[in-house]
Scaffold this active site. Structure first.
Site, PDB file in Angstrom:
ATOM      1  N   GLU A 176       0.824  -1.219   0.000  1.00 10.65           N
ATOM      2  CA  GLU A 176       0.000   0.000   0.000  1.00 10.65           C
ATOM      3  C   GLU A 176       0.859   1.272   0.000  1.00 10.65           C
ATOM      4  O   GLU A 176       1.156   1.833   1.052  1.00 10.65           O
ATOM      5  CB  GLU A 176      -0.944   0.034   1.212  1.00 10.65           C
ATOM      6  CG  GLU A 176      -1.868   1.248   1.187  1.00 10.65           C
ATOM      7  CD  GLU A 176      -2.723   1.392   2.433  1.00 10.65           C
ATOM      8  OE1 GLU A 176      -3.637   2.239   2.413  1.00 10.65           O
ATOM      9  OE2 GLU A 176      -2.480   0.693   3.425  1.00 10.65           O
ATOM     10  N   LYS A 213      -2.798  -2.046  -2.818  1.00 11.18           N
ATOM     11  CA  LYS A 213      -3.825  -1.146  -2.301  1.00 11.18           C
ATOM     12  C   LYS A 213      -3.410   0.274  -2.645  1.00 11.18           C
ATOM     13  O   LYS A 213      -2.371   0.754  -2.174  1.00 11.18           O
ATOM     14  CB  LYS A 213      -4.013  -1.320  -0.790  1.00 11.18           C
ATOM     15  CG  LYS A 213      -5.102  -0.402  -0.213  1.00 11.18           C
ATOM     16  CD  LYS A 213      -5.509  -0.801   1.191  1.00 11.18           C
ATOM     17  CE  LYS A 213      -6.551   0.161   1.747  1.00 11.18           C
ATOM     18  NZ  LYS A 213      -7.127  -0.278   3.029  1.00 11.18           N
TER      19      LYS A 213
END
Length: 295
Positions: A176, A213
């Protein structure tokens, strides 16, 4: 790695719930839930209250594997229980929701327009504990605040280096590198980020795959190459401070990307609601995010 869980995360219809608010973001999450700081006197009570909020969400009939593919847990949540059962076991056995664990220890100070992750010297021990608890995968967050090539390369290199450590432990990493939605050069940062991620994906080993993400991009469909990449299990999107309606509308313009919302999921939920009111509000939130994730 649990093949049934991998299949669900890879091909299932739905989204991943982010229930991993940490110490820094918990007071704000509680306040939005209608619990003021005066309601707790120390960190222990604060974490008890946020666990009660999370328990109410995951035990609700509105929360199940029919629309929620996975849930990301805070480390302390992994060590607690939902309805008398270990959190990860409850999610999978009772709800058919795949359990993930947030493993990062927060952000380092900004340098070169980014915030990398703080060192994680205890990561191997945490990963071993997560495997025993039945966790499927992990999540770790860095932040990109500006379109700085040096900084973005550093963020992505760190994310993939730790990702390989996580893969070696038998878990699925969600990488992420969040792009700050307030960045004045967000579009340019996303172009640099995609190039850096593609370079790292192409260098992965034959049996190595990851999840990503990412902040919902400025240009619709911009991460299509990542969605289709053979080394990517799934691309999920964070809400990043956008409202649920904004997040859903933007997500729906990005085919193949599903939601992994935190604040946008809990928006409109309140400690003061009756169970019927709470379940109805959660059902509405889950359905809207589920529909936006079907694109």
């Amino acid at each position: 790695m649990n093949q049934e869980q991998l299949n669900k995360v890879s091909t299932g219809k739905g989204f991943i719930a982010a229930l991993d608010q940490s110490g820094g973001s918990t007071p704000k999450a509680l306040k939005l839930y209608g619990v003021e700081e005066s309601a707790y006197k120390d960190e222990a009570e604060m974490f008890d209250l946020v666990h009660a909020m999370r328990s109410r969400i995951v035990t609700s009939p509105a929360f199940s594997g029919q629309r929620v593919l996975g849930a990301i847990l805070f480390e302390m949540t992994m060590d607690r229980q939902f309805d008398g059962q270990d959190a990860a076991a409850y999610l999978w056995e009772k709800k058919q929701v795949v359990p993930f664990l947030k493993v990062d220890k927060g952000l380092a100070a900004e340098a070169d327009g980014v915030q990398t992750m703080k060192p994680m010297p205890e990561l191997d021990a945490l990963l071993a504990r997560a495997v025993k608890k039945g966790i499927f995968g992990t999540k770790m967050r860095s932040v990109v605040n500006a379109a700085n090539p040096k900084g973005i390369d550093a963020v992505v290199e760190q994310q993939f280096a730790v990702g390989k450590q996580i893969l070696a432990a038998g878990l699925m990493p969600i990488i992420e590198p969040e792009v700050n939605i307030k960045a004045t050069d967000k579009k340019e940062a996303e172009a640099l980020l995609k190039a850096a991620i593609l370079k790292q994906l192409d260098a992965l080993g034959a049996d190595q795959k990851v999840m990503l993400k990412l902040t919902i991009p400025t240009v619709d469909g911009f991460y299509g190459e990542l969605v289709k990449h053979p080394k990517v299990v799934r691309v999920v999107a964070l809400s990043g401070g956008y409202s649920r309606d904004e997040s859903n509308a933007m997500l729906a313009k990005n085919p193949g990307v599903i939601a992994s919302f935190s604040r946008a999921l809990t928006e409109g939920l309140s400690a003061q609601q009756s169970d019927a009111e709470f379940d109805a509000a959660l059902d509405k939130a889950v359905e809207s995010i589920y529909q936006a994730s079907l694109t």
